[in-house]
Design a protein around this motif. Sequence first.
Motif, PDB file in Angstrom:
ATOM      1  N   GLY A   1       0.834  -1.179   0.000  1.00  0.00           N
ATOM      2  CA  GLY A   1       0.000   0.000   0.000  1.00  0.00           C
ATOM      3  C   GLY A   1       0.874   1.235   0.000  1.00  0.00           C
ATOM      4  N   GLY A   2       0.240   2.394  -0.045  1.00  0.00           N
ATOM      5  CA  GLY A   2       0.999   3.636  -0.072  1.00  0.00           C
ATOM      6  C   GLY A   2       1.881   3.822   1.145  1.00  0.00           C
ATOM      7  N   GLY A   3       1.377   3.414   2.313  1.00  0.00           N
ATOM      8  CA  GLY A   3       2.173   3.557   3.525  1.00  0.00           C
ATOM      9  C   GLY A   3       3.422   2.702   3.493  1.00  0.00           C
ATOM     10  N   GLY A   4       3.258   1.436   3.112  1.00  0.00           N
ATOM     11  CA  GLY A   4       4.402   0.539   3.048  1.00  0.00           C
ATOM     12  C   GLY A   4       5.416   0.964   2.001  1.00  0.00           C
ATOM     13  N   LEU A   5       4.920   1.389   0.834  1.00  0.00           N
ATOM     14  CA  LEU A   5       5.834   1.803  -0.226  1.00  0.00           C
ATOM     15  C   LEU A   5       6.618   3.055   0.160  1.00  0.00           C
ATOM     16  CD1 LEU A   5       3.632   1.214  -3.400  1.00  0.00           C
ATOM     17  CD2 LEU A   5       5.657  -0.078  -2.722  1.00  0.00           C
ATOM     18  N   SER A   6       5.941   4.031   0.755  1.00  0.00           N
ATOM     19  CA  SER A   6       6.636   5.273   1.112  1.00  0.00           C
ATOM     20  C   SER A   6       7.673   5.028   2.201  1.00  0.00           C
ATOM     21  CB  SER A   6       5.632   6.343   1.545  1.00  0.00           C
ATOM     22  OG  SER A   6       4.858   5.915   2.650  1.00  0.00           O
ATOM     23  N   THR A   7       7.369   4.145   3.143  1.00  0.00           N
ATOM     24  CA  THR A   7       8.344   3.799   4.177  1.00  0.00           C
ATOM     25  C   THR A   7       9.563   3.116   3.562  1.00  0.00           C
ATOM     26  OG1 THR A   7       6.637   3.563   5.870  1.00  0.00           O
ATOM     27  CG2 THR A   7       8.725   2.441   6.272  1.00  0.00           C
ATOM     28  N   GLU A   8       9.320   2.231   2.606  1.00  0.00           N
ATOM     29  CA  GLU A   8      10.444   1.555   1.947  1.00  0.00           C
ATOM     30  C   GLU A   8      11.280   2.520   1.123  1.00  0.00           C
ATOM     31  OE1 GLU A   8      11.600  -1.541   2.219  1.00  0.00           O
ATOM     32  OE2 GLU A   8      10.092  -1.943   3.759  1.00  0.00           O
ATOM     33  N   VAL A   9      10.635   3.504   0.503  1.00  0.00           N
ATOM     34  CA  VAL A   9      11.394   4.511  -0.243  1.00  0.00           C
ATOM     35  C   VAL A   9      12.352   5.235   0.690  1.00  0.00           C
ATOM     36  CG1 VAL A   9      11.233   6.709  -1.483  1.00  0.00           C
ATOM     37  CG2 VAL A   9       9.721   4.820  -2.096  1.00  0.00           C
ATOM     38  N   MET A  10      11.848   5.662   1.848  1.00  0.00           N
ATOM     39  CA  MET A  10      12.722   6.326   2.811  1.00  0.00           C
ATOM     40  C   MET A  10      13.836   5.396   3.291  1.00  0.00           C
ATOM     41  SD  MET A  10      11.949   9.462   3.164  1.00  0.00           S
ATOM     42  CE  MET A  10      13.099   9.708   4.509  1.00  0.00           C
ATOM     43  N   PHE A  11      13.519   4.130   3.501  1.00  0.00           N
ATOM     44  CA  PHE A  11      14.494   3.153   3.979  1.00  0.00           C
ATOM     45  C   PHE A  11      15.653   3.016   2.986  1.00  0.00           C
ATOM     46  CE2 PHE A  11      16.076  -1.221   4.273  1.00  0.00           C
ATOM     47  CZ  PHE A  11      16.304  -1.361   5.631  1.00  0.00           C
ATOM     48  N   VAL A  12      15.325   2.765   1.717  1.00  0.00           N
ATOM     49  CA  VAL A  12      16.400   2.532   0.736  1.00  0.00           C
ATOM     50  C   VAL A  12      17.123   3.828   0.399  1.00  0.00           C
ATOM     51  CG1 VAL A  12      15.250   0.487  -0.211  1.00  0.00           C
ATOM     52  CG2 VAL A  12      14.836   2.721  -1.263  1.00  0.00           C
ATOM     53  N   ALA A  13      16.403   4.971   0.434  1.00  0.00           N
ATOM     54  CA  ALA A  13      17.045   6.253   0.139  1.00  0.00           C
ATOM     55  C   ALA A  13      18.060   6.610   1.214  1.00  0.00           C
ATOM     56  CB  ALA A  13      15.986   7.346   0.011  1.00  0.00           C
ATOM     57  N   SER A  14      17.688   6.429   2.472  1.00  0.00           N
ATOM     58  CA  SER A  14      18.598   6.746   3.569  1.00  0.00           C
ATOM     59  C   SER A  14      19.826   5.838   3.558  1.00  0.00           C
ATOM     60  CB  SER A  14      17.867   6.619   4.913  1.00  0.00           C
ATOM     61  OG  SER A  14      16.831   7.582   5.009  1.00  0.00           O
ATOM     62  N   ARG A  15      19.634   4.563   3.298  1.00  0.00           N
ATOM     63  CA  ARG A  15      20.750   3.621   3.273  1.00  0.00           C
ATOM     64  C   ARG A  15      21.670   3.868   2.079  1.00  0.00           C
ATOM     65  NH1 ARG A  15      20.194  -0.846   6.700  1.00  0.00           N
ATOM     66  NH2 ARG A  15      21.286  -2.228   5.253  1.00  0.00           N
ATOM     67  N   ALA A  16      21.083   4.324   0.986  1.00  0.00           N
ATOM     68  CA  ALA A  16      21.923   4.655  -0.174  1.00  0.00           C
ATOM     69  C   ALA A  16      22.814   5.856   0.134  1.00  0.00           C
ATOM     70  CB  ALA A  16      21.045   4.947  -1.390  1.00  0.00           C
ATOM     71  N   GLU A  17      22.257   6.823   0.857  1.00  0.00           N
ATOM     72  CA  GLU A  17      23.037   8.023   1.186  1.00  0.00           C
ATOM     73  C   GLU A  17      24.196   7.718   2.129  1.00  0.00           C
ATOM     74  OE1 GLU A  17      20.021  11.836   0.777  1.00  0.00           O
ATOM     75  OE2 GLU A  17      20.535  11.087   2.767  1.00  0.00           O
ATOM     76  N   ASP A  18      23.967   6.869   3.126  1.00  0.00           N
ATOM     77  CA  ASP A  18      25.042   6.671   4.116  1.00  0.00           C
ATOM     78  C   ASP A  18      25.927   5.465   3.817  1.00  0.00           C
ATOM     79  OD1 ASP A  18      23.705   4.370   5.049  1.00  0.00           O
ATOM     80  OD2 ASP A  18      22.786   5.427   6.740  1.00  0.00           O
ATOM     81  N   GLY A  19      25.657   4.767   2.723  1.00  0.00           N
ATOM     82  CA  GLY A  19      26.540   3.697   2.303  1.00  0.00           C
ATOM     83  C   GLY A  19      26.155   2.311   2.757  1.00  0.00           C
ATOM     84  N   ARG A  20      25.083   2.178   3.543  1.00  0.00           N
ATOM     85  CA  ARG A  20      24.674   0.846   3.990  1.00  0.00           C
ATOM     86  C   ARG A  20      23.954   0.059   2.903  1.00  0.00           C
ATOM     87  NH1 ARG A  20      21.213   2.013   9.183  1.00  0.00           N
ATOM     88  NH2 ARG A  20      20.830   3.947   8.017  1.00  0.00           N
ATOM     89  N   GLY A  21      23.438   0.750   1.895  1.00  0.00           N
ATOM     90  CA  GLY A  21      22.679   0.082   0.847  1.00  0.00           C
ATOM     91  C   GLY A  21      23.163   0.475  -0.530  1.00  0.00           C
ATOM     92  N   PRO A  22      22.634  -0.170  -1.553  1.00  0.00           N
ATOM     93  CA  PRO A  22      23.050   0.144  -2.926  1.00  0.00           C
ATOM     94  C   PRO A  22      22.586   1.531  -3.351  1.00  0.00           C
ATOM     95  CG  PRO A  22      21.157  -1.324  -2.937  1.00  0.00           C
ATOM     96  CD  PRO A  22      21.605  -1.223  -1.507  1.00  0.00           C
ATOM     97  N   HIS A  23      23.283   2.072  -4.333  1.00  0.00           N
ATOM     98  CA  HIS A  23      22.892   3.369  -4.879  1.00  0.00           C
ATOM     99  C   HIS A  23      21.491   3.278  -5.482  1.00  0.00           C
ATOM    100  CE1 HIS A  23      22.913   7.128  -7.100  1.00  0.00           C
ATOM    101  NE2 HIS A  23      22.521   6.433  -8.167  1.00  0.00           N
ATOM    102  N   THR A  24      20.704   4.322  -5.289  1.00  0.00           N
ATOM    103  CA  THR A  24      19.407   4.436  -5.933  1.00  0.00           C
ATOM    104  C   THR A  24      19.078   5.904  -6.142  1.00  0.00           C
ATOM    105  OG1 THR A  24      17.009   4.084  -5.725  1.00  0.00           O
ATOM    106  CG2 THR A  24      18.252   4.245  -3.676  1.00  0.00           C
ATOM    107  N   ALA A  25      18.500   6.186  -7.288  1.00  0.00           N
ATOM    108  CA  ALA A  25      18.079   7.552  -7.588  1.00  0.00           C
ATOM    109  C   ALA A  25      16.942   8.001  -6.689  1.00  0.00           C
ATOM    110  CB  ALA A  25      17.665   7.662  -9.058  1.00  0.00           C
ATOM    111  N   LEU A  26      16.375   7.086  -5.917  1.00  0.00           N
ATOM    112  CA  LEU A  26      15.315   7.466  -4.986  1.00  0.00           C
ATOM    113  C   LEU A  26      15.820   8.433  -3.923  1.00  0.00           C
ATOM    114  CD1 LEU A  26      13.501   4.042  -4.507  1.00  0.00           C
ATOM    115  CD2 LEU A  26      12.531   6.102  -5.544  1.00  0.00           C
ATOM    116  N   ALA A  27      17.103   8.382  -3.603  1.00  0.00           N
ATOM    117  CA  ALA A  27      17.644   9.289  -2.590  1.00  0.00           C
ATOM    118  C   ALA A  27      17.528  10.736  -3.047  1.00  0.00           C
ATOM    119  CB  ALA A  27      19.100   8.925  -2.290  1.00  0.00           C
ATOM    120  N   SER A  28      18.042  11.027  -4.205  1.00  0.00           N
ATOM    121  CA  SER A  28      17.977  12.412  -4.708  1.00  0.00           C
ATOM    122  C   SER A  28      16.551  12.798  -5.068  1.00  0.00           C
ATOM    123  CB  SER A  28      18.904  12.584  -5.915  1.00  0.00           C
ATOM    124  OG  SER A  28      18.551  11.673  -6.949  1.00  0.00           O
TER     125      SER A  28
END
Length: 364
Positions: free
Chosen positions: A182-209
Motif C-alpha cells: 500500500g501507499g504507507g508501506g511503499l513510502s516507508t520503503e522509499v525512505m528506507f532505501v534512500a537513507s541507506r543509499a546516502e550513508d553507504g549501507r545500501g546500494p545506490h538508488t536515484a530514490l535518494a535524490s
Amino acid sequence: MGVTGTQAVPVAVDRTGGAAPARERVAGVLAVDGGNSKTDVALLSVDGEVLGAARGGGFVPYLVGTEAAVAGLVPLVAAAAAEAGIDLAAGSGPLVSHVSACLAGADLPVEERLLQAAITGHGWGRTVAVTNDTFALLRAGTAAPRGVAVVCGAGINCVGLLPDGRTARFPALGALTGDWGGGGGLSTEVMFVASRAEDGRGPHTALASATAEHFGLPSADAVALAVHFGSLARERLHELVPVLFATAAAGDPVALTLIERQADEIVRMAVVALRRLDLLDTPADVVLGGGVLAARQPLLLDRVAALLAAQAPLAVPRVVDTPPVVGAALLGLDHLAATGHGSVPGAQERLRASYPRGRRPRTA
C-alpha cells in the motif's frame, strides 16, 4: 481457521423484537461506504434508483472509538434523506428496509458486531449488515457477489466472496498480521532505501535524490529529520509513491524491485483467497482498487497481470474506479432479494448508471 479462513458473511440483525414496527419510509437500502479518507452514503429504492447521497470525512473507529465513528454518520444519513425529501425528525419507523454498511475498521468479527450494534441503535433500518469496506470494492467491480478483491491504498487488504455467503479474508492488522504494501508501506520503503543509499549501507538508488528534491530538502536524511521534528507532516510521505513509480520508469533497479515486491504481495493475497473459495480452477474476477492500483501504473499492473496469469490462469484482473458505495448498495440489494423482499429487474444497471465514473454526492 478464524478470520483468516473461509467464513459466512455477517448476518443482518433485525431489532424489531417480533413486534409490528411502523413501516419503513423507503422500501430499499441505506448504503454506507466508510473508508479511511472519506465516507459515502446513498439512499436507494429497491429498484436501484438513488434518492439521495452525501459525503463526509473518513470513518476511523480505531482512532475515535465505535460510538463516535457511527455518530459521525448521523449528519450524512440526514443529508441523504433530506435530498430524498425525507425529514428524519418527522414521523416514526425506520428509514429503510435494510442498512448495508461496508466500513474501515471492521476487520475482525468482534469489530463487525460492535459496529453493527451501534448502527442498529440509530434505527435507520429494519435490518443491518456490517462488513469490511473491501467487500464494497469487490461488489462494485463484479456483476454478481462472486470473486476476489485486493485494495491497495494507504494499506493493503484482500477479501473474497461467493453467492452462498462464504467469504475469504485476512485480519489486515498491518505488519502484526504479515501485511506489507500500500501507499504507507511503499513510502516507508522509499525512505528506507534512500537513507541507506546516502550513508553507504545500501546500494545506490536515484530514490535518494528524488526524495530530497520532491520535498525541497538537501537530502533524504534531511527529509527524515523534518518528519522527526514535525516540520514535515508524516502523512506527506505518501507523496513518495508517484516519485517511486517515476524513478522506476526511468530504470532505477532498486525502485523496480519495490514495485515488483508490491505486485507479488497483491497476487499472493489474491491467489490465497481464490484457493480458499475453490475459485482457482474456474474463471473469476480479481477486482483491483485503492489509490495505488487505481492510478493504473503500467509497471505495477503489467507485473500483477503476468503473475496472475502464471499462478491463476483463469482469473480476470479488473481495475475498478466505480465508487465503492455502489458495491455497498449492491450488497444491500442482494440481501433484499435473498430474503424475499424483492428483486427488481434492471436495479443493478439503474444504480450503476447513477454513478458514471464517480458521481460526486454533496458534502454534508
